[in-house]
Design a protein around this motif. Structure first.
Motif, short mmCIF file in Angstrom:
data_model
loop_
_atom_site.label_atom_id
_atom_site.label_comp_id
_atom_site.label_asym_id
_atom_site.label_seq_id
_atom_site.Cartn_x
_atom_site.Cartn_y
_atom_site.Cartn_z
N VAL A 172 24.01 85.74 -15.69
CA VAL A 172 22.66 86.25 -15.43
C VAL A 172 22.28 87.30 -16.47
O VAL A 172 21.13 87.34 -16.96
N LEU A 173 23.21 88.18 -16.84
CA LEU A 173 22.94 89.17 -17.87
C LEU A 173 22.62 88.48 -19.20
O LEU A 173 21.69 88.89 -19.91
N GLN A 174 23.37 87.46 -19.54
CA GLN A 174 23.08 86.68 -20.74
C GLN A 174 21.66 86.13 -20.69
O GLN A 174 20.88 86.25 -21.65
N PHE A 175 21.28 85.56 -19.55
CA PHE A 175 19.98 84.91 -19.43
C PHE A 175 18.83 85.92 -19.40
O PHE A 175 17.69 85.55 -19.70
N SER A 176 19.10 87.17 -19.05
CA SER A 176 18.02 88.15 -19.07
C SER A 176 17.42 88.28 -20.46
O SER A 176 16.19 88.39 -20.62
#
Length: 416
Positions: free
Chosen positions: A225-229
């Motif tokens: 999720v951090l990557q996708f932010s």
């Protein structure tokens, strides 16, 4: 949907898939219409970014509340209410654009209203589709669901671009309002006997804390999720701002961008049959390889590629999204307790799109500083680098598909 061919597809799955396809036809054309409505008012690339950000900001702010409500209330009720609200907001925007009375502030306000509707719809919809099939059928169910949705996106994007060019953006927004209304009517047929989930007297804040503990306790989950932010912020700038502007300046306008988006949808769709049959063991490792393909459209636009090359890049990007998306949904259904689906999905969406308003709002200023090509190459590099960095997390590399014999059976929520 043929229940003989897909015996695992119960009534809720069939209704939810059909309704999603109908609304998907409208919503895939609406971003094209909104972008070109701004440009028709004499708006700049910066103002296109602001209108896009206006939709995303309330979505980010309200997603967690939407997730908590979807785990507390019958999910079909939440989805129907959200669809009706979105239909009204798009209908109002369509009337203003068609009558020539729309101003920039109308586009900002009604785009924000659309974001509110999606904030309450998305967590409930993800929870519904996840609970509508048994775990042993999840990969093929999610792949078929994506094929159906992506088929709608192919037609919707092509139709949206053609209609914007032929009769203007207002009619595309009107179609979007109608598809939301039709989807709401269909979702009234979802299982009306589904029980309200027990809450033990806890309030919404307690529900959100419970969802956060589930989310934060899994490193593979928050790492992706951090990557996708950041990835989604870059993609939002490319697809909502830079793409339409480059299409208008160099590729021929709305028709060309509509064809590029249709190629993207075709990539989504064409990969579906592969994902129905292919069940990789390291689900997130394989899924994350699809993320590398997300960078190709930005690279094609930055390189000044002709429309056929851009379309090929969009096709491969769509294929990457299907590879990632199916494996991601399998991981969520396998690892997350059903009663927490919507809250975890809300934290997933919240984290993934949290920086999108910044990305779209900053797209114009970034292009002024770096030039359009410099901004597009920056987006390309960010996406590719993050796809590489997330693989440093061992849980992402090692999370494996559960063997069928060790996954406990649970009752699917269907009524036919």
């Amino acid at each position: 949907m043929n229940s003989t061919r897909f015996p695992w597809a119960g009534r809720n799955y069939r209704v939810q898939t059909t309704a999603t396809v109908i609304s998907g036809i409208g919503t895939s054309g609406a971003p094209i219409a909104t972008a070109f409505a701004v440009l028709a008012l004499g708006g700049t690339v910066t103002e296109v970014g602001y209108v896009t950000a206006a939709r995303i900001v309330p979505m980010v702010l309200l997603l967690l509340l939407g997730g908590a409500l979807a785990d507390r209330l019958p999910r079909h009720h939440v989805m129907v209410a959200a669809n009706l609200f979105s239909s009204l907001s798009q209908a109002a925007l369509a009337v203003l654009v068609l009558t020539g009375t729309a101003g920039l502030w109308h586009l900002l306000l009604l785009s924000a209203a659309g974001g509110v509707g999606h904030a309450f719809y998305a967590p409930a919809a993800e929870g519904m589709i996840m609970e509508s099939v048994a775990r042993e059928h999840s990969a093929r169910a999610f792949a078929v669901f994506r094929m159906a949705l992506n088929g709608a996106q192919i037609g919707g994007a092509a139709l949206g671009g053609a209609l914007v060019a032929a009769v203007g953006p207002g009619w595309v927004l009107a179609i979007d309002a109608g598809t939301f209304l039709a989807a709401a009517a269909l979702r009234l047929l979802l299982d009306l006997d589904a029980p309200v989930r027990p809450t033990d007297g806890a309030g919404l804040l307690a529900d959100l804390r419970e969802g956060w503990r589930e989310f934060a306790g899994r490193r593979w989950l928050w790492a992706v999720v951090l990557q996708f932010s950041v990835v989604m912020a870059a993609l939002g700038a490319v697809e909502s701002v830079y793409g339409p502007v480059v299409a208008k300046e160099r590729l021929g306008g709305a028709d060309a961008w509509g064809l590029a988006l249709a190629a993207f949808g075709l990539g989504l769709l064409a990969t579906g049959p592969l994902m129905v049959r292919w069940q990789p063991q390291r689900i997130l490792l394989v899924g994350n390889h699809g993320v590398f393909l997300f960078a190709l459209p930005a690279a094609a636009l930055a390189a000044g590629a002709p429309l056929p090359v851009l379309a090929a890049a969009m096709f491969l990007s769509g294929a990457g999204i299907t590879v990632f998306g199916v494996n991601w949904m399998v991981a969520l259904q396998q690892e997350i307790p059903p009663e927490l689906f919507s809250r975890v999905a809300a934290y997933d969406h919240f984290g993934s799109i949290g920086l999108m308003p910044l990305g779209t709002a900053a797209a114009g200023p970034l292009a002024l500083v770096l030039g359009m090509r410099g901004a597009l190459w920056t987006c390309t590099a960010l996406i590719a680098l993050l796809a590489l960095l997330v693989l440093a997390e061992p849980q992402v590399r090692r999370l494996r598909r559960a063997a069928p014999e060790v996954v406990p059976e649970r009752e699917t929520v269907t009524s036919g």
